[in-house]
Design a protein around this motif. Sequence first.
Motif, PDB file in Angstrom:
ATOM      1  N   THR A  17       1.038  -1.007   0.249  1.00 12.46           N
ATOM      2  CA  THR A  17       0.174  -0.028   0.022  1.00 12.46           C
ATOM      3  C   THR A  17       1.180   1.790   0.066  1.00 12.46           C
ATOM      4  OG1 THR A  17      -2.077  -1.200   1.138  1.00 12.46           O
ATOM      5  CG2 THR A  17      -1.852   1.229   1.205  1.00 12.46           C
ATOM      6  N   GLN A  18       2.247   1.415   0.935  1.00 11.30           N
ATOM      7  CA  GLN A  18       3.138   2.768   0.608  1.00 11.30           C
ATOM      8  C   GLN A  18       3.516   2.870  -0.510  1.00 11.30           C
ATOM      9  OE1 GLN A  18       2.822   4.349   3.172  1.00 11.30           O
ATOM     10  NE2 GLN A  18       1.224   3.429   3.762  1.00 11.30           N
ATOM     11  N   LYS A  19       3.533   2.213  -1.674  1.00 12.42           N
ATOM     12  CA  LYS A  19       4.203   1.721  -2.699  1.00 12.42           C
ATOM     13  C   LYS A  19       3.398   2.259  -3.403  1.00 12.42           C
ATOM     14  CE  LYS A  19       7.670  -2.019  -2.545  1.00 12.42           C
ATOM     15  NZ  LYS A  19       7.750  -3.494  -3.243  1.00 12.42           N
ATOM     16  N   VAL A  20       2.041   2.024  -3.459  1.00 10.86           N
ATOM     17  CA  VAL A  20       0.710   2.986  -3.741  1.00 10.86           C
ATOM     18  C   VAL A  20       0.230   4.018  -4.000  1.00 10.86           C
ATOM     19  CG1 VAL A  20      -2.080   2.952  -5.008  1.00 10.86           C
ATOM     20  CG2 VAL A  20      -0.338   0.142  -4.367  1.00 10.86           C
ATOM     21  N   ILE A  21       0.766   4.511  -2.556  1.00 10.00           N
ATOM     22  CA  ILE A  21       0.103   5.577  -2.595  1.00 10.00           C
ATOM     23  C   ILE A  21       1.019   7.253  -2.845  1.00 10.00           C
ATOM     24  CG2 ILE A  21       0.207   7.690  -0.020  1.00 10.00           C
ATOM     25  CD1 ILE A  21      -1.914   5.666  -0.190  1.00 10.00           C
ATOM     26  N   PRO A  22       1.939   7.288  -3.512  1.00  7.72           N
ATOM     27  CA  PRO A  22       3.032   8.264  -4.039  1.00  7.72           C
ATOM     28  C   PRO A  22       1.999   8.847  -5.416  1.00  7.72           C
ATOM     29  CG  PRO A  22       4.178   6.767  -3.380  1.00  7.72           C
ATOM     30  CD  PRO A  22       3.497   6.430  -2.735  1.00  7.72           C
ATOM     31  N   HIS A  23       1.320   6.730  -6.285  1.00  4.88           N
ATOM     32  CA  HIS A  23       1.115   7.334  -7.329  1.00  4.88           C
ATOM     33  C   HIS A  23      -0.002   7.938  -7.457  1.00  4.88           C
ATOM     34  CE1 HIS A  23       4.078   5.127  -9.293  1.00  4.88           C
ATOM     35  NE2 HIS A  23       4.532   4.270  -7.528  1.00  4.88           N
ATOM     36  N   VAL A  24      -0.916   7.366  -6.155  1.00  6.45           N
ATOM     37  CA  VAL A  24      -2.393   7.930  -5.833  1.00  6.45           C
ATOM     38  C   VAL A  24      -1.904   9.478  -6.190  1.00  6.45           C
ATOM     39  CG1 VAL A  24      -4.490   7.921  -4.732  1.00  6.45           C
ATOM     40  CG2 VAL A  24      -3.929   6.021  -5.197  1.00  6.45           C
ATOM     41  N   VAL A 131      -7.157  -6.210 -14.720  1.00  4.56           N
ATOM     42  CA  VAL A 131      -6.570  -5.959 -15.517  1.00  4.56           C
ATOM     43  C   VAL A 131      -7.216  -6.586 -16.435  1.00  4.56           C
ATOM     44  CG1 VAL A 131      -4.544  -5.650 -16.931  1.00  4.56           C
ATOM     45  CG2 VAL A 131      -3.994  -5.155 -14.142  1.00  4.56           C
ATOM     46  N   ARG A 132      -7.335  -7.692 -16.562  1.00  6.29           N
ATOM     47  CA  ARG A 132      -8.266  -9.195 -16.971  1.00  6.29           C
ATOM     48  C   ARG A 132      -9.580  -8.288 -18.004  1.00  6.29           C
ATOM     49  NH1 ARG A 132      -4.985 -13.027 -15.883  1.00  6.29           N
ATOM     50  NH2 ARG A 132      -6.750 -13.480 -13.947  1.00  6.29           N
ATOM     51  N   GLN A 133      -9.879  -8.169 -16.627  1.00  5.75           N
ATOM     52  CA  GLN A 133     -11.595  -7.939 -16.653  1.00  5.75           C
ATOM     53  C   GLN A 133     -12.003  -6.410 -16.522  1.00  5.75           C
ATOM     54  OE1 GLN A 133     -13.747 -10.832 -14.222  1.00  5.75           O
ATOM     55  NE2 GLN A 133     -12.206 -12.380 -14.625  1.00  5.75           N
ATOM     56  N   ALA A 134     -11.764  -5.724 -15.926  1.00  7.19           N
ATOM     57  CA  ALA A 134     -12.522  -4.288 -15.809  1.00  7.19           C
ATOM     58  C   ALA A 134     -12.384  -3.767 -17.060  1.00  7.19           C
ATOM     59  CB  ALA A 134     -11.252  -3.429 -14.954  1.00  7.19           C
ATOM     60  N   LYS A 135     -13.282  -2.614 -17.162  1.00  2.00           N
ATOM     61  CA  LYS A 135     -14.075  -1.631 -18.264  1.00  2.00           C
ATOM     62  C   LYS A 135     -13.220  -0.504 -18.544  1.00  2.00           C
ATOM     63  CE  LYS A 135     -18.116  -4.853 -18.332  1.00  2.00           C
ATOM     64  NZ  LYS A 135     -18.992  -4.736 -17.539  1.00  2.00           N
ATOM     65  N   MET A 136     -12.425  -0.343 -17.430  1.00  2.00           N
ATOM     66  CA  MET A 136     -11.539   1.461 -17.411  1.00  2.00           C
ATOM     67  C   MET A 136     -10.298   1.228 -16.942  1.00  2.00           C
ATOM     68  SD  MET A 136     -12.886   0.587 -14.016  1.00  2.00           S
ATOM     69  CE  MET A 136     -14.454   1.228 -14.337  1.00  2.00           C
ATOM     70  N   SER A 137      -8.866   1.732 -16.997  1.00  2.62           N
ATOM     71  CA  SER A 137      -7.576   1.869 -16.580  1.00  2.62           C
ATOM     72  C   SER A 137      -7.779   0.895 -15.484  1.00  2.62           C
ATOM     73  CB  SER A 137      -7.430   3.322 -17.902  1.00  2.62           C
ATOM     74  OG  SER A 137      -7.498   3.246 -18.869  1.00  2.62           O
ATOM     75  N   VAL A 138      -6.226   0.147 -15.774  1.00  6.56           N
ATOM     76  CA  VAL A 138      -5.816   0.278 -14.216  1.00  6.56           C
ATOM     77  C   VAL A 138      -4.267   0.436 -14.622  1.00  6.56           C
ATOM     78  CG1 VAL A 138      -5.997  -2.041 -13.458  1.00  6.56           C
ATOM     79  CG2 VAL A 138      -7.711  -2.111 -14.957  1.00  6.56           C
ATOM     80  N   LEU A 139      -3.997   0.741 -13.060  1.00  3.92           N
ATOM     81  CA  LEU A 139      -2.641   1.131 -13.146  1.00  3.92           C
ATOM     82  C   LEU A 139      -1.862   0.153 -12.154  1.00  3.92           C
ATOM     83  CD1 LEU A 139       0.178   2.363 -13.347  1.00  3.92           C
ATOM     84  CD2 LEU A 139      -0.500   4.877 -12.029  1.00  3.92           C
ATOM     85  N   VAL A 140      -0.669  -0.776 -12.621  1.00  6.05           N
ATOM     86  CA  VAL A 140      -0.289  -1.893 -11.683  1.00  6.05           C
ATOM     87  C   VAL A 140       0.650  -1.193 -10.810  1.00  6.05           C
ATOM     88  CG1 VAL A 140      -0.544  -3.992 -10.834  1.00  6.05           C
ATOM     89  CG2 VAL A 140      -1.664  -3.899 -12.964  1.00  6.05           C
ATOM     90  N   ILE A 141       0.689  -1.060 -10.050  1.00  5.45           N
ATOM     91  CA  ILE A 141       2.042  -0.589  -9.013  1.00  5.45           C
ATOM     92  C   ILE A 141       3.158  -1.998  -8.702  1.00  5.45           C
ATOM     93  CG2 ILE A 141       2.949   1.073  -7.331  1.00  5.45           C
ATOM     94  CD1 ILE A 141       1.739   1.924  -9.729  1.00  5.45           C
ATOM     95  N   ARG A 142       4.517  -2.224  -9.150  1.00  4.93           N
ATOM     96  CA  ARG A 142       5.283  -3.003  -7.973  1.00  4.93           C
ATOM     97  C   ARG A 142       5.974  -2.614  -7.128  1.00  4.93           C
ATOM     98  NH1 ARG A 142       5.794  -7.497 -12.234  1.00  4.93           N
ATOM     99  NH2 ARG A 142       3.039  -8.424 -11.909  1.00  4.93           N
TER     100      ARG A 142
END
Length: 142
Positions: A17-24, A131-142
């Motif tokens: 979650t802490q890796k995702v927060i700066p992008h959010v 990612v496969r099923q969403a109807k909108m854009s998905v950003l995946v953070i690693r």
Amino acid sequence: MYRSILVPVDISETELTQKVIPHVEYLARLSNAKVKFFHTLPISSAIINAFSFGYDEFKDQATVGAEKWLKKLIHDIDLPKENLSYALAFGNPRDEILTLADELQPDLIIVGSRRPNISTHLLGSNAAGIVRQAKMSVLVIR
């Protein structure tokens, strides 16, 4: 750019979650987007049985810790608080995230993902399913 962003989080994966927060924070700040954090609580047979007998306190106990964690997460984020909210659900994370995404129609879903291992190779990860099923854009953070 983005008016609304859905951010699924797992309270047991604080490092991810802490890796995702700066992008959010960055993407939401660009266009003053609304951000909804979302956590899915697992359904166990004990909880299902409790619901069938009307024991709502099991649900309440299961959500108290998650709500406390989400409120702290929102408090610590450097964005206008009126643009931040959260939701909880019981069920399969991938399915509940996709259901909420269909309801809210966010412009973007930002989801964290661990490095794939043998179990995700065999079973698939929540991020991959989204990612496969969403109807909108998905950003995946690693």
